[in-house]
Design a protein around this motif. Structure first.
Motif, PDB file in Angstrom:
ATOM      1  N   SER A 118     -27.144 -18.915 -19.550  1.00 45.95           N
ATOM      2  CA  SER A 118     -26.255 -20.009 -19.167  1.00 45.95           C
ATOM      3  C   SER A 118     -25.438 -20.501 -20.357  1.00 45.95           C
ATOM      4  O   SER A 118     -24.223 -20.705 -20.240  1.00 45.95           O
ATOM      5  CB  SER A 118     -27.074 -21.157 -18.576  1.00 45.95           C
ATOM      6  OG  SER A 118     -26.237 -22.214 -18.201  1.00 45.95           O
ATOM      7  N   THR A 173     -22.509 -15.281 -16.598  1.00 50.77           N
ATOM      8  CA  THR A 173     -22.450 -16.312 -15.567  1.00 50.77           C
ATOM      9  C   THR A 173     -23.009 -15.781 -14.248  1.00 50.77           C
ATOM     10  O   THR A 173     -23.731 -16.500 -13.541  1.00 50.77           O
ATOM     11  CB  THR A 173     -21.015 -16.851 -15.424  1.00 50.77           C
ATOM     12  OG1 THR A 173     -20.571 -17.302 -16.716  1.00 50.77           O
ATOM     13  CG2 THR A 173     -20.947 -18.026 -14.465  1.00 50.77           C
ATOM     14  N   SER A 189     -26.565 -17.184 -12.390  1.00 55.97           N
ATOM     15  CA  SER A 189     -26.744 -17.518 -10.971  1.00 55.97           C
ATOM     16  C   SER A 189     -27.826 -16.662 -10.328  1.00 55.97           C
ATOM     17  O   SER A 189     -28.663 -17.171  -9.583  1.00 55.97           O
ATOM     18  CB  SER A 189     -25.422 -17.352 -10.221  1.00 55.97           C
ATOM     19  OG  SER A 189     -24.499 -18.327 -10.642  1.00 55.97           O
ATOM     20  N   SER A 239     -21.306 -20.375  -6.722  1.00 58.67           N
ATOM     21  CA  SER A 239     -20.948 -19.736  -7.988  1.00 58.67           C
ATOM     22  C   SER A 239     -20.817 -18.228  -7.825  1.00 58.67           C
ATOM     23  O   SER A 239     -19.847 -17.627  -8.303  1.00 58.67           O
ATOM     24  CB  SER A 239     -21.991 -20.069  -9.061  1.00 58.67           C
ATOM     25  OG  SER A 239     -21.645 -19.464 -10.285  1.00 58.67           O
ATOM     26  N   LEU A 283     -17.471 -16.096  -8.330  1.00 55.79           N
ATOM     27  CA  LEU A 283     -17.465 -15.044  -9.349  1.00 55.79           C
ATOM     28  C   LEU A 283     -17.058 -13.695  -8.775  1.00 55.79           C
ATOM     29  O   LEU A 283     -16.344 -12.925  -9.434  1.00 55.79           O
ATOM     30  CB  LEU A 283     -18.834 -14.953 -10.025  1.00 55.79           C
ATOM     31  CG  LEU A 283     -19.108 -16.075 -11.021  1.00 55.79           C
ATOM     32  CD1 LEU A 283     -20.596 -16.200 -11.290  1.00 55.79           C
ATOM     33  CD2 LEU A 283     -18.336 -15.848 -12.311  1.00 55.79           C
ATOM     34  N   ALA A 336     -16.099 -21.310 -11.725  1.00 55.06           N
ATOM     35  CA  ALA A 336     -17.404 -20.758 -12.112  1.00 55.06           C
ATOM     36  C   ALA A 336     -17.907 -21.414 -13.396  1.00 55.06           C
ATOM     37  O   ALA A 336     -19.089 -21.764 -13.503  1.00 55.06           O
ATOM     38  CB  ALA A 336     -17.312 -19.243 -12.279  1.00 55.06           C
ATOM     39  N   LEU A 388     -19.004 -25.003 -12.613  1.00 56.86           N
ATOM     40  CA  LEU A 388     -20.311 -25.065 -11.959  1.00 56.86           C
ATOM     41  C   LEU A 388     -21.444 -24.868 -12.963  1.00 56.86           C
ATOM     42  O   LEU A 388     -22.483 -25.529 -12.882  1.00 56.86           O
ATOM     43  CB  LEU A 388     -20.400 -24.049 -10.825  1.00 56.86           C
ATOM     44  CG  LEU A 388     -19.505 -24.352  -9.612  1.00 56.86           C
ATOM     45  CD1 LEU A 388     -19.516 -23.179  -8.644  1.00 56.86           C
ATOM     46  CD2 LEU A 388     -19.938 -25.637  -8.931  1.00 56.86           C
ATOM     47  N   ASN A 389     -21.238 -23.971 -13.921  1.00 54.84           N
ATOM     48  CA  ASN A 389     -22.240 -23.750 -14.957  1.00 54.84           C
ATOM     49  C   ASN A 389     -22.411 -25.006 -15.816  1.00 54.84           C
ATOM     50  O   ASN A 389     -23.536 -25.417 -16.123  1.00 54.84           O
ATOM     51  CB  ASN A 389     -21.840 -22.543 -15.818  1.00 54.84           C
ATOM     52  CG  ASN A 389     -23.017 -21.770 -16.350  1.00 54.84           C
ATOM     53  OD1 ASN A 389     -24.173 -22.117 -16.138  1.00 54.84           O
ATOM     54  ND2 ASN A 389     -22.724 -20.709 -17.066  1.00 54.84           N
TER      55      ASN A 389
END
Length: 168
Positions: A18, A49, A53, A74, A78, A105, A108-109
């Protein structure tokens, strides 16, 4: 045990993925503002990434809740980003679709990173123990506004040079 690792080791692996995704994603997003592609770093961002997920789904869970919803969104975003970049080579509308999905993306991370920070870091947890308190909402609001601004600016400025012919 998850993938042959203790839960603690697997958690560290997941967090490392992450963090690599966030750092490389920030570099990629900032490069978009200068119309630069950074192909190797972009590949690292997308790969880590996606892996973040995917590994998130490997933790035990009893119900499909917010973490799984964010992970699913995500992964869908992606897939579109990867398709826009590698499949459609950023042609036409795929350029801004790539920018939007890559920035989403990354957001969201970072969003999950903020959640985890307020859950796991004592100083932040004390400020918002249930994540319904103003400090948490303010932090997430700032992150959201920053990513909206970044996404809009990147969509306007990211115009990488057209790739040359495959064979010269």
């Amino acid at each position: 045990m998850i993938l042959g690792m203790s839960t603690a080791a697997f958690t560290q692996f997941h967090v490392l993925l992450s963090l690599i995704g966030i750092v490389s994603g920030i570099a990629v997003a900032l490069a978009m503002l200068a119309a630069n592609r950074l192909p190797a770093l972009t590949a690292i961002f997308l790969l880590t990434t996606v892996a973040t997920s995917v590994t998130g789904f490997m933790f035990p869970f009893t119900s499909f809740g917010p973490p799984e919803i964010v992970g699913t969104i995500s992964l869908v975003v992606l897939v579109v980003a990867i398709l826009a970049l590698y499949g459609y080579k950023l042609a036409g509308a795929w350029r801004w679709i790539y920018v939007a999905t890559a920035v989403i993306a990354l957001y969201l991370n970072v969003f999950v990173g903020v959640v985890q920070t307020f859950q796991k870091v004592a100083l932040f947890h004390a400020l918002a123990p249930t994540q319904t308190e103003p400090p948490f909402a303010i932090a997430q609001g700032i992150v959201l506004i920053a990513f909206i601004a970044l996404g809009v600016a990147a969509a306007k400025k990211f115009r990488p040079p057209a790739p040359g012919p495959a064979f010269a």
